[in-house]
Enzyme design. Structure first.
Site, PDB file in Angstrom:
ATOM      1  N   LYS A 105      45.144 -26.452  45.580  1.00 38.69           N
ATOM      2  CA  LYS A 105      44.935 -27.815  45.103  1.00 38.69           C
ATOM      3  C   LYS A 105      43.483 -28.038  45.482  1.00 38.69           C
ATOM      4  O   LYS A 105      42.593 -28.467  44.918  1.00 38.69           O
ATOM      5  CB  LYS A 105      45.715 -29.047  45.929  1.00 38.69           C
ATOM      6  CG  LYS A 105      45.138 -30.330  45.717  1.00 38.69           C
ATOM      7  CD  LYS A 105      45.501 -31.142  46.871  1.00 38.69           C
ATOM      8  CE  LYS A 105      45.232 -31.209  48.366  1.00 38.69           C
ATOM      9  NZ  LYS A 105      44.525 -32.249  48.965  1.00 38.69           N
ATOM     10  N   ASN A 106      43.050 -27.653  46.656  1.00 37.37           N
ATOM     11  CA  ASN A 106      41.555 -28.050  47.039  1.00 37.37           C
ATOM     12  C   ASN A 106      40.528 -27.250  46.482  1.00 37.37           C
ATOM     13  O   ASN A 106      39.487 -27.519  45.969  1.00 37.37           O
ATOM     14  CB  ASN A 106      41.375 -27.932  48.613  1.00 37.37           C
ATOM     15  CG  ASN A 106      42.325 -29.169  49.147  1.00 37.37           C
ATOM     16  OD1 ASN A 106      42.458 -29.963  48.692  1.00 37.37           O
ATOM     17  ND2 ASN A 106      42.477 -29.008  50.624  1.00 37.37           N
ATOM     18  N   ARG A 131      39.283 -38.950  48.077  1.00 34.49           N
ATOM     19  CA  ARG A 131      37.837 -38.897  48.486  1.00 34.49           C
ATOM     20  C   ARG A 131      37.135 -37.554  47.923  1.00 34.49           C
ATOM     21  O   ARG A 131      35.907 -37.541  47.674  1.00 34.49           O
ATOM     22  CB  ARG A 131      38.062 -38.641  49.972  1.00 34.49           C
ATOM     23  CG  ARG A 131      38.383 -39.712  50.686  1.00 34.49           C
ATOM     24  CD  ARG A 131      38.383 -39.295  52.075  1.00 34.49           C
ATOM     25  NE  ARG A 131      37.062 -38.626  52.388  1.00 34.49           N
ATOM     26  CZ  ARG A 131      35.981 -39.219  52.986  1.00 34.49           C
ATOM     27  NH1 ARG A 131      36.061 -40.620  53.051  1.00 34.49           N
ATOM     28  NH2 ARG A 131      34.813 -38.697  52.898  1.00 34.49           N
ATOM     29  N   ARG A 142      35.698 -40.211  58.180  1.00 30.73           N
ATOM     30  CA  ARG A 142      34.998 -39.148  57.106  1.00 30.73           C
ATOM     31  C   ARG A 142      33.821 -39.619  56.480  1.00 30.73           C
ATOM     32  O   ARG A 142      33.908 -40.052  55.136  1.00 30.73           O
ATOM     33  CB  ARG A 142      36.248 -38.675  56.197  1.00 30.73           C
ATOM     34  CG  ARG A 142      37.385 -38.283  56.848  1.00 30.73           C
ATOM     35  CD  ARG A 142      38.552 -37.957  56.063  1.00 30.73           C
ATOM     36  NE  ARG A 142      38.368 -36.711  54.978  1.00 30.73           N
ATOM     37  CZ  ARG A 142      39.251 -36.302  54.261  1.00 30.73           C
ATOM     38  NH1 ARG A 142      40.242 -37.062  54.025  1.00 30.73           N
ATOM     39  NH2 ARG A 142      39.081 -35.176  53.759  1.00 30.73           N
ATOM     40  N   PRO A 143      32.684 -39.802  57.040  1.00 24.84           N
ATOM     41  CA  PRO A 143      31.633 -40.108  56.356  1.00 24.84           C
ATOM     42  C   PRO A 143      31.121 -38.725  55.364  1.00 24.84           C
ATOM     43  O   PRO A 143      31.833 -37.812  55.136  1.00 24.84           O
ATOM     44  CB  PRO A 143      30.427 -40.095  57.434  1.00 24.84           C
ATOM     45  CG  PRO A 143      30.796 -39.119  58.621  1.00 24.84           C
ATOM     46  CD  PRO A 143      32.493 -39.095  58.316  1.00 24.84           C
ATOM     47  N   ASP A 157      45.043 -28.636  58.133  1.00 20.86           N
ATOM     48  CA  ASP A 157      45.867 -28.914  57.099  1.00 20.86           C
ATOM     49  C   ASP A 157      47.160 -28.244  57.581  1.00 20.86           C
ATOM     50  O   ASP A 157      48.158 -28.857  56.523  1.00 20.86           O
ATOM     51  CB  ASP A 157      45.282 -28.484  55.735  1.00 20.86           C
ATOM     52  CG  ASP A 157      44.425 -29.286  55.236  1.00 20.86           C
ATOM     53  OD1 ASP A 157      44.170 -30.488  55.615  1.00 20.86           O
ATOM     54  OD2 ASP A 157      43.606 -29.074  54.230  1.00 20.86           O
ATOM     55  N   ARG A 162      50.746 -35.993  46.049  1.00 16.32           N
ATOM     56  CA  ARG A 162      49.411 -35.682  45.921  1.00 16.32           C
ATOM     57  C   ARG A 162      48.763 -34.080  46.000  1.00 16.32           C
ATOM     58  O   ARG A 162      47.803 -33.814  45.408  1.00 16.32           O
ATOM     59  CB  ARG A 162      48.571 -36.461  47.039  1.00 16.32           C
ATOM     60  CG  ARG A 162      48.472 -37.898  46.664  1.00 16.32           C
ATOM     61  CD  ARG A 162      47.381 -38.624  48.042  1.00 16.32           C
ATOM     62  NE  ARG A 162      46.019 -37.923  47.582  1.00 16.32           N
ATOM     63  CZ  ARG A 162      45.089 -38.303  48.348  1.00 16.32           C
ATOM     64  NH1 ARG A 162      45.337 -39.501  49.069  1.00 16.32           N
ATOM     65  NH2 ARG A 162      43.952 -37.698  48.074  1.00 16.32           N
ATOM     66  N   ASP A 167      27.613 -38.245  54.988  1.00 13.45           N
ATOM     67  CA  ASP A 167      26.347 -38.124  55.401  1.00 13.45           C
ATOM     68  C   ASP A 167      25.716 -36.628  54.975  1.00 13.45           C
ATOM     69  O   ASP A 167      24.370 -36.659  54.673  1.00 13.45           O
ATOM     70  CB  ASP A 167      26.014 -38.363  56.751  1.00 13.45           C
ATOM     71  CG  ASP A 167      26.910 -37.771  57.869  1.00 13.45           C
ATOM     72  OD1 ASP A 167      27.866 -37.759  57.620  1.00 13.45           O
ATOM     73  OD2 ASP A 167      26.191 -37.227  58.675  1.00 13.45           O
ATOM     74  N   GLN A 168      26.646 -35.910  55.371  1.00 11.96           N
ATOM     75  CA  GLN A 168      25.879 -34.283  55.303  1.00 11.96           C
ATOM     76  C   GLN A 168      25.921 -33.960  53.836  1.00 11.96           C
ATOM     77  O   GLN A 168      25.095 -33.186  53.224  1.00 11.96           O
ATOM     78  CB  GLN A 168      26.908 -33.526  55.753  1.00 11.96           C
ATOM     79  CG  GLN A 168      27.276 -33.771  57.341  1.00 11.96           C
ATOM     80  CD  GLN A 168      25.822 -33.224  58.179  1.00 11.96           C
ATOM     81  OE1 GLN A 168      25.178 -32.671  58.006  1.00 11.96           O
ATOM     82  NE2 GLN A 168      25.486 -34.556  58.903  1.00 11.96           N
TER      83      GLN A 168
HETATM   84  N1  EPU Z   1      32.163 -34.709  58.218  1.00  9.57           N
HETATM   85  C1  EPU Z   1      31.071 -35.684  58.615  1.00  9.57           C
HETATM   86  N2  EPU Z   1      30.168 -35.763  57.584  1.00  9.57           N
HETATM   87  C2  EPU Z   1      30.045 -35.165  56.161  1.00  9.57           C
HETATM   88  C3  EPU Z   1      31.136 -34.786  55.867  1.00  9.57           C
HETATM   89  C4  EPU Z   1      32.337 -34.133  56.737  1.00  9.57           C
HETATM   90  O1  EPU Z   1      30.839 -35.982  59.569  1.00  9.57           O
HETATM   91  O2  EPU Z   1      29.138 -35.716  55.518  1.00  9.57           O
HETATM   92  C5  EPU Z   1      33.151 -34.491  59.119  1.00  9.57           C
HETATM   93  C6  EPU Z   1      34.421 -34.971  58.434  1.00  9.57           C
HETATM   94  O3  EPU Z   1      34.643 -36.550  59.200  1.00  9.57           O
HETATM   95  C7  EPU Z   1      35.569 -34.259  59.411  1.00  9.57           C
HETATM   96  C8  EPU Z   1      34.886 -32.664  59.416  1.00  9.57           C
HETATM   97  O4  EPU Z   1      33.304 -33.231  59.267  1.00  9.57           O
HETATM   98  O5  EPU Z   1      35.547 -34.734  60.864  1.00  9.57           O
HETATM   99  C9  EPU Z   1      35.408 -31.920  58.266  1.00  9.57           C
HETATM  100  O6  EPU Z   1      35.484 -32.507  57.366  1.00  9.57           O
HETATM  101  P1  EPU Z   1      35.283 -31.818  55.896  1.00  9.57           P
HETATM  102  O7  EPU Z   1      33.958 -32.492  55.171  1.00  9.57           O
HETATM  103  O8  EPU Z   1      35.274 -30.332  56.002  1.00  9.57           O
HETATM  104  O9  EPU Z   1      36.464 -32.502  54.989  1.00  9.57           O
HETATM  105  P2  EPU Z   1      36.567 -32.230  53.593  1.00  9.57           P
HETATM  106  O10 EPU Z   1      35.718 -31.324  52.783  1.00  9.57           O
HETATM  107  O11 EPU Z   1      36.458 -33.830  53.251  1.00  9.57           O
HETATM  108  C10 EPU Z   1      38.240 -30.869  52.961  1.00  9.57           C
HETATM  109  C11 EPU Z   1      39.629 -30.634  52.235  1.00  9.57           C
HETATM  110  C12 EPU Z   1      40.698 -31.227  53.343  1.00  9.57           C
HETATM  111  C13 EPU Z   1      40.601 -30.491  54.854  1.00  9.57           C
HETATM  112  C14 EPU Z   1      39.327 -30.532  55.055  1.00  9.57           C
HETATM  113  C15 EPU Z   1      39.142 -29.534  56.476  1.00  9.57           C
HETATM  114  C16 EPU Z   1      39.424 -31.007  50.179  1.00  9.57           C
HETATM  115  C17 EPU Z   1      39.754 -31.848  48.816  1.00  9.57           C
HETATM  116  N3  EPU Z   1      39.797 -31.444  51.026  1.00  9.57           N
HETATM  117  O12 EPU Z   1      38.012 -31.959  53.332  1.00  9.57           O
HETATM  118  O13 EPU Z   1      41.904 -31.223  52.746  1.00  9.57           O
HETATM  119  O14 EPU Z   1      41.618 -31.250  55.642  1.00  9.57           O
HETATM  120  O15 EPU Z   1      38.488 -29.926  54.214  1.00  9.57           O
HETATM  121  O16 EPU Z   1      39.383 -28.181  56.217  1.00  9.57           O
HETATM  122  O17 EPU Z   1      39.177 -29.735  49.801  1.00  9.57           O
HETATM  123  C18 EPU Z   1      44.226 -31.940  52.645  1.00  9.57           C
HETATM  124  O18 EPU Z   1      44.492 -31.016  51.780  1.00  9.57           O
HETATM  125  O19 EPU Z   1      45.252 -32.524  52.866  1.00  9.57           O
HETATM  126  C19 EPU Z   1      42.910 -32.159  53.101  1.00  9.57           C
HETATM  127  C20 EPU Z   1      42.916 -33.467  53.853  1.00  9.57           C
END
Ligand code: EPU
Length: 422
Positions: free
Chosen positions: A22-23, A95, A124-125, A307, A399, A127-128
């Site tokens: 999925k991701n 998101r 889940r910001p 996950d 989902r 900002d990065q």
């Molecule tokens: N974070 C920040 N700032 C940012 C981005 C992330 O502080 O700009 C923090 C997040 O709040 C979190 C950490 O960094 O605490 C890691 O988040 P990440 O950005 O890696 O997560 P994501 O890319 O939004 C993807 C998967 C998630 C999975 C995470 C971690 C997708 C669509 N989603 O989310 O999948 O848990 O990586 O591996 O690729 C799921 O499939 O159930 C799911 C939630």
């Protein structure tokens, strides 16, 4: 809304085929915006989030259709992107919609995406993501709940992430492939879904080095072409099905797996007492006895995936001994705990750690969770519980899992989907 009813007590056994990731699919669909050629994605899972991303592409004016002969093949063509805005209505459902911002600004010089806000698993910001796009020269403006990014032409730059972010790395990588000059992403996420995206971008004509490492180097190119790609197996779905084998003390073989992408999960399944055998294109798990208590700490790849946390915790509720499950990636990812406790589990949460004392039996109950993986964990608990477990709001499971009840039934589970009315 549907619900899933599980009657516990069956040992799962048999063979099942995993769906595509999925991701990975979500990022690859966003990458299709980068080219006016055709992007063909095969082995695409039929899950709700993929449908949401298809709607987003539709809203942007990008043609995105299921193949007439194969309902797991998506054909995307972004000949023109007539309306570079991802609306609130869709972004609030998922998101990962934010992944279109990098490709939009790279291809069109402008993109507008609703600010995704928080969600069930934490703040889940983004900002990065924004820091990376700004480093490449995008001007970022927040306007009425929308993030607007604009740039004449993006320019390569050094981007050092403060946290390891999967979608952030993907977003910036997709922007950088069409930027002028060289981009270096430091502290890049190493998740397989990032590596898969990099490989596909490479096949489209991008120049990317350091794939799979935390330092990705990209030399921008003027344009990308189309691509035909078969999505890799979903390592989280595979892990979930194996954990179902553990919790039911079964004998489960999952095909469509690249075992190399699941090492930390397989290691924990083995530590918990399962016999795990890596076959050529499959993984077989046998669990004769109760699981053993273990320690788990979630971490970015190659660490233990957040996950998989809920599913393994569900299995550990029935372990012989105690476990400690520490969640370090998201701050609020224990929604399954109170529901598992309602089924008879003995779990105490203290900060980021859940202390799980194994119990001899769980009892089926109506349960609900507001996160995809938490819901999967509850189904797993239901497979081993006495009596019926009714998992409400199946919406969340749908989902990210394609007909999970069919896969589990194929393994011998007593499980069915019902509409909430009857
Ligand atoms: N974070 C920040 N700032 C940012 C981005 C992330 O502080 O700009 C923090 C997040 O709040 C979190 C950490 O960094 O605490 C890691 O988040 P990440 O950005 O890696 O997560 P994501 O890319 O939004 C993807 C998967 C998630 C999975 C995470 C971690 C997708 C669509 N989603 O989310 O999948 O848990 O990586 O591996 O690729 C799921 O499939 O159930 C799911 C939630």
């Amino acid at each position: 809304m549907d619900r899933i009813v599980v009657r516990g007590g069956r040992r799962l056994s048999g063979t099942v085929q995993a769906s595509g990731s999925k991701n990975a699919t979500l990022a690859l669909m966003a990458a299709a915006i980068l080219t006016d050629g055709e992007t063909v994605l095969r082995n695409v899972p039929r899950v709700r989030d993929v449908g949401t991303m298809a709607k987003i592409l539709g809203a942007l004016g990008v043609a995105c259709e299921w193949d007439a002969d194969d309902d797991h093949v998506l054909r995307i063509r972004a000949g023109r992107v007539s309306h570079p805005e991802a609306p609130y209505e869709l972004v609030r459902q998922m998101r990962a919609s934010f992944l279109v911002l990098g490709p939009l600004v790279a291809r069109l010089g402008t993109g507008r995406v609703s600010e995704p806000g928080g969600c069930a698993i934490g703040v889940r910001p983004v900002d990065q993501h924004l820091k990376g796009l700004e480093a490449l020269g995008a001007k970022i403006r927040l306007d009425h709940g929308y993030v607007e990014a604009s740039a004449g032409q993006l320019t390569g730059a050094r981007v050092a992430f403060d946290v390891s972010t999967v979608n952030g790395t993907q977003n910036v990588m997709m922007a950088a492939v069409l930027a002028r000059g060289r981009t270096v992403i430091e502290n890049a996420a190493r998740e397989p879904e990032v590596a898969e995206l990099a490989r596909v971008l490479g096949a489209m004509g991008a120049q990317i080095a350091g794939v799979g490492t935390d330092k990705i180097e990209i030399e921008g190119v003027a344009r990308l072409g189309g691509v035909d790609h078969t999505v890799w197996g979903d390592r989280i779905e595979i892990g979930t099905l194996l954990a179902a084998g553990l919790v039911t003390r079964g004998d489960v073989t999952v095909h469509g797996a690249d075992p190399g992408l699941l090492e930390s999960t397989l290691e924990k399944l083995r530590e918990a007492g399962a016999e795990v055998e890596v076959l050529r294109d499959a993984i077989r798990l046998r669990a004769a006895d109760r699981a053993r208590g273990i320690k788990i700490v979630t971490a970015p790849y190659p660490g233990f995936p957040t996950d998989m946390q809920a599913q393994l915790m569900a299995a550990l509720t029935l372990a012989d001994g105690s476990s400690v499950v520490t969640e370090t990636v998201f701050e609020n990812r224990f929604m399954h705990v109170p529901e598992l406790v309602r089924m008879g589990a003995d779990i105490e949460v203290a900060g980021r750690a859940a202390h799980v004392r194994g119990v001899a039996t769980l009892s089926g109950a109506p349960v609900m969770a507001t996160d995809l993986r938490a819901s999967a964990g509850l189904i797993l608990a239901g497979l081993a519980a006495e009596g019926d477990t009714i998992v409400n709001r199946v919406y969340h499971i749908d989902r990210g899992y394609e007909r999970i009840e069919d896969k589990l039934r194929r393994l011998g589970a007593e499980i069915r989907r019902e509409s909430e009315e009857g």
